[in-house]
Design a protein around this motif. Structure first.
Motif, PDB file in Angstrom:
ATOM      1  N   PHE A   2      33.387  39.196  41.567  1.00 45.56           N
ATOM      2  CA  PHE A   2      34.269  40.343  41.356  1.00 45.56           C
ATOM      3  C   PHE A   2      34.382  40.575  39.862  1.00 45.56           C
ATOM      4  CE2 PHE A   2      35.302  38.623  45.428  1.00 45.56           C
ATOM      5  CZ  PHE A   2      35.524  39.741  46.214  1.00 45.56           C
ATOM      6  N   TYR A   3      34.480  41.836  39.498  1.00 40.43           N
ATOM      7  CA  TYR A   3      34.545  42.206  38.087  1.00 40.43           C
ATOM      8  C   TYR A   3      35.745  43.106  37.834  1.00 40.43           C
ATOM      9  CZ  TYR A   3      29.654  40.791  38.203  1.00 40.43           C
ATOM     10  OH  TYR A   3      28.489  40.094  38.376  1.00 40.43           O
ATOM     11  N   THR A  20      35.673  45.755  40.847  1.00 39.26           N
ATOM     12  CA  THR A  20      34.715  45.932  41.926  1.00 39.26           C
ATOM     13  C   THR A  20      34.256  44.582  42.443  1.00 39.26           C
ATOM     14  OG1 THR A  20      32.639  46.997  42.586  1.00 39.26           O
ATOM     15  CG2 THR A  20      32.709  46.082  40.372  1.00 39.26           C
ATOM     16  N   GLY A  21      33.873  44.567  43.691  1.00 41.53           N
ATOM     17  CA  GLY A  21      33.304  43.368  44.293  1.00 41.53           C
ATOM     18  C   GLY A  21      31.794  43.466  44.397  1.00 41.53           C
ATOM     19  N   THR A  52      34.583  38.371  34.775  1.00 43.49           N
ATOM     20  CA  THR A  52      34.052  37.986  36.069  1.00 43.49           C
ATOM     21  C   THR A  52      35.012  37.036  36.768  1.00 43.49           C
ATOM     22  OG1 THR A  52      31.844  38.119  35.105  1.00 43.49           O
ATOM     23  CG2 THR A  52      32.041  36.991  37.211  1.00 43.49           C
ATOM     24  N   PHE A  53      35.153  37.226  38.089  1.00 46.41           N
ATOM     25  CA  PHE A  53      36.037  36.389  38.902  1.00 46.41           C
ATOM     26  C   PHE A  53      35.319  35.978  40.181  1.00 46.41           C
ATOM     27  CE2 PHE A  53      38.596  39.041  36.244  1.00 46.41           C
ATOM     28  CZ  PHE A  53      39.591  38.201  35.790  1.00 46.41           C
ATOM     29  N   ALA A  59      40.862  38.939  40.606  1.00 47.62           N
ATOM     30  CA  ALA A  59      40.413  40.157  39.934  1.00 47.62           C
ATOM     31  C   ALA A  59      41.490  41.232  39.994  1.00 47.62           C
ATOM     32  CB  ALA A  59      39.111  40.664  40.565  1.00 47.62           C
ATOM     33  N   MET A  60      42.113  41.393  41.156  1.00 50.37           N
ATOM     34  CA  MET A  60      43.164  42.400  41.299  1.00 50.37           C
ATOM     35  C   MET A  60      44.364  42.076  40.400  1.00 50.37           C
ATOM     36  SD  MET A  60      43.029  43.168  45.369  1.00 50.37           S
ATOM     37  CE  MET A  60      44.279  44.451  45.307  1.00 50.37           C
ATOM     38  N   LYS A  61      44.704  40.798  40.329  1.00 48.88           N
ATOM     39  CA  LYS A  61      45.817  40.380  39.472  1.00 48.88           C
ATOM     40  C   LYS A  61      45.509  40.679  38.000  1.00 48.88           C
ATOM     41  CE  LYS A  61      48.508  36.335  38.173  1.00 48.88           C
ATOM     42  NZ  LYS A  61      48.682  34.894  38.314  1.00 48.88           N
ATOM     43  N   ARG A  62      44.290  40.387  37.581  1.00 47.81           N
ATOM     44  CA  ARG A  62      43.897  40.635  36.193  1.00 47.81           C
ATOM     45  C   ARG A  62      43.872  42.133  35.883  1.00 47.81           C
ATOM     46  NH1 ARG A  62      44.430  39.889  31.133  1.00 47.81           N
ATOM     47  NH2 ARG A  62      42.519  39.909  29.922  1.00 47.81           N
ATOM     48  N   GLU A  63      43.383  42.938  36.835  1.00 41.94           N
ATOM     49  CA  GLU A  63      43.378  44.391  36.638  1.00 41.94           C
ATOM     50  C   GLU A  63      44.802  44.888  36.407  1.00 41.94           C
ATOM     51  OE1 GLU A  63      41.976  48.468  38.920  1.00 41.94           O
ATOM     52  OE2 GLU A  63      42.710  46.773  40.084  1.00 41.94           O
ATOM     53  N   LYS A  64      45.749  44.413  37.184  1.00 42.87           N
ATOM     54  CA  LYS A  64      47.146  44.821  37.015  1.00 42.87           C
ATOM     55  C   LYS A  64      47.691  44.379  35.662  1.00 42.87           C
ATOM     56  CE  LYS A  64      48.333  45.128  41.862  1.00 42.87           C
ATOM     57  NZ  LYS A  64      49.174  44.655  42.951  1.00 42.87           N
TER      58      LYS A  64
END
Length: 81
Positions: A2-3, A20-21, A52-53, A59-64
């Motif tokens: 995931f990115y 994105t996955g 990268t995750f 990934a969702m947590k980092r995006e937030k």
């Protein structure tokens, strides 16, 4: 994989934060072609940052986190460009 990524459009002078996955290059291609919404207004998006995750929730947590601190992140990205 995931990115989490940040795109920049010179034409729009805007940033976009997403995740994105799938393949990062494929996601960028979709943003630049036939994409509805915010990024569909221009087709010169480039990747200026990514992480990268191994799992979707991280990934969702980092995006937030990035979206919550976007002003500081944008200043940091601008100084690197």
């Amino acid at each position: 994989m995931f990115y989490v990524y940040i795109l920049f459009s010179l034409t729009a002078d805007k940033y976009y934060i997403g995740f994105t996955g799938g393949l990062l290059e494929e996601r960028l291609r979709k943003h630049n072609t036939y994409h509805k919404g915010f990024t569909g207004k221009t087709n010169d998006w480039t990747i200026v940052f990514f992480e990268t995750f191994t799992d979707r929730s991280s990934a969702m947590k980092r995006e937030k986190e990035i979206k919550a601190k976007k002003a500081g992140i944008y200043r940091k990205v601008d100084s690197c460009v």
